[in-house]
Design a protein around this motif. Structure first.
Motif, PDB file in Angstrom:
ATOM      1  N   ALA A 232       0.828  -1.205   0.000  1.00  0.00           N
ATOM      2  CA  ALA A 232       0.000   0.000   0.000  1.00  0.00           C
ATOM      3  C   ALA A 232       0.863   1.257   0.000  1.00  0.00           C
ATOM      4  N   VAL A 233       1.924   1.265   0.814  1.00  0.00           N
ATOM      5  CA  VAL A 233       2.805   2.430   0.851  1.00  0.00           C
ATOM      6  C   VAL A 233       3.532   2.575  -0.486  1.00  0.00           C
TER       7      VAL A 233
ATOM      8  N   MET B 283      -6.156   2.675   1.936  1.00  0.00           N
ATOM      9  CA  MET B 283      -5.340   2.632   0.728  1.00  0.00           C
ATOM     10  C   MET B 283      -4.679   3.976   0.464  1.00  0.00           C
ATOM     11  N   LYS B 284      -5.229   5.017   1.031  1.00  0.00           N
ATOM     12  CA  LYS B 284      -4.632   6.330   0.855  1.00  0.00           C
ATOM     13  C   LYS B 284      -4.209   6.826   2.226  1.00  0.00           C
ATOM     14  N   ILE B 285      -2.906   6.975   2.383  1.00  0.00           N
ATOM     15  CA  ILE B 285      -2.363   7.397   3.662  1.00  0.00           C
ATOM     16  C   ILE B 285      -1.735   8.765   3.465  1.00  0.00           C
ATOM     17  N   GLU B 286      -2.205   9.730   4.234  1.00  0.00           N
ATOM     18  CA  GLU B 286      -1.647  11.063   4.151  1.00  0.00           C
ATOM     19  C   GLU B 286      -0.782  11.299   5.377  1.00  0.00           C
ATOM     20  N   THR B 287       0.385  11.809   5.140  1.00  0.00           N
ATOM     21  CA  THR B 287       1.296  12.087   6.244  1.00  0.00           C
ATOM     22  C   THR B 287       1.738  13.538   6.159  1.00  0.00           C
ATOM     23  N   TYR B 288       1.917  14.112   7.300  1.00  0.00           N
ATOM     24  CA  TYR B 288       2.380  15.483   7.389  1.00  0.00           C
ATOM     25  C   TYR B 288       3.714  15.470   8.131  1.00  0.00           C
ATOM     26  N   PHE B 289       4.738  15.898   7.450  1.00  0.00           N
ATOM     27  CA  PHE B 289       6.073  15.837   8.008  1.00  0.00           C
ATOM     28  C   PHE B 289       6.513  17.155   8.638  1.00  0.00           C
ATOM     29  N   SER B 290       5.588  18.086   8.830  1.00  0.00           N
ATOM     30  CA  SER B 290       5.990  19.384   9.367  1.00  0.00           C
ATOM     31  C   SER B 290       6.500  19.247  10.801  1.00  0.00           C
ATOM     32  N   ARG B 291       5.866  18.417  11.587  1.00  0.00           N
ATOM     33  CA  ARG B 291       6.311  18.228  12.970  1.00  0.00           C
ATOM     34  C   ARG B 291       7.666  17.528  13.007  1.00  0.00           C
TER      35      ARG B 291
ATOM     36  N   VAL C  85      -9.819  -0.853   1.509  1.00  0.00           N
ATOM     37  CA  VAL C  85     -10.032  -2.257   1.217  1.00  0.00           C
ATOM     38  C   VAL C  85     -10.466  -2.878   2.534  1.00  0.00           C
ATOM     39  N   VAL C  86     -11.520  -3.667   2.492  1.00  0.00           N
ATOM     40  CA  VAL C  86     -12.017  -4.310   3.705  1.00  0.00           C
ATOM     41  C   VAL C  86     -11.665  -5.787   3.626  1.00  0.00           C
TER      42      VAL C  86
END
Length: 132
Positions: A25-26, A64-72, A51-52
């Protein structure tokens, strides 16, 4: 010929499968992002966000869609870099101070070593002359 699978082995297999699915997925997300940036197109959303997986009447949603915020994370890396640079400068300053304190002793020891070496060389020359 076939043996029954032990419970710890089943857990190990399931854990491995979940890790494999996570890596896939990644990887798909990274490839989508790279393709979108290379083609200068806006990122296309996947037609299904989830996906189940059904295992023994349990529904496990896998995003399936992973959002990451790298500001921290970037903030903490910046703080760490500043601390590292400050420590490096203070260590350089301390090393300079130690060098200033120890330099006269090292120079005196080197001077004595040169004198002793010259004396040893002169004695060796005299012994060589005696045996010729």
């Amino acid at each position: 010929m076939f043996r029954q699978v032990v419970t710890p082995d089943i857990r190990l297999i399931i854990r491995g499968l979940f890790i494999l699915l996570t890596i896939i997925a990644v990887g798909v997300g990274i490839v989508e992002y790279q393709m979108a940036t290379l083609t200068h197109r806006p990122a296309q959303d996947i037609f299904a966000y989830r996906v189940v997986v059904t295992i023994a009447n349990y529904l496990i949603p896998v995003p399936m869609k992973i959002e990451t915020y790298f500001s921290r994370l970037a903030y903490w890396f910046t703080i760490w870099q500043q601390q590292f640079v400050e420590e490096a400068f203070s260590a350089k300053k301390a090393a300079g101070e130690y060098w200033k304190q120890s330099k006269p002793y090292i120079e005196a020891a080197m001077h004595n070593l040169r004198i002793k070496t010259r004396q040893g060389v002169q004695q060796m020359d005299e012994y060589i002359r005696e045996y010729r």
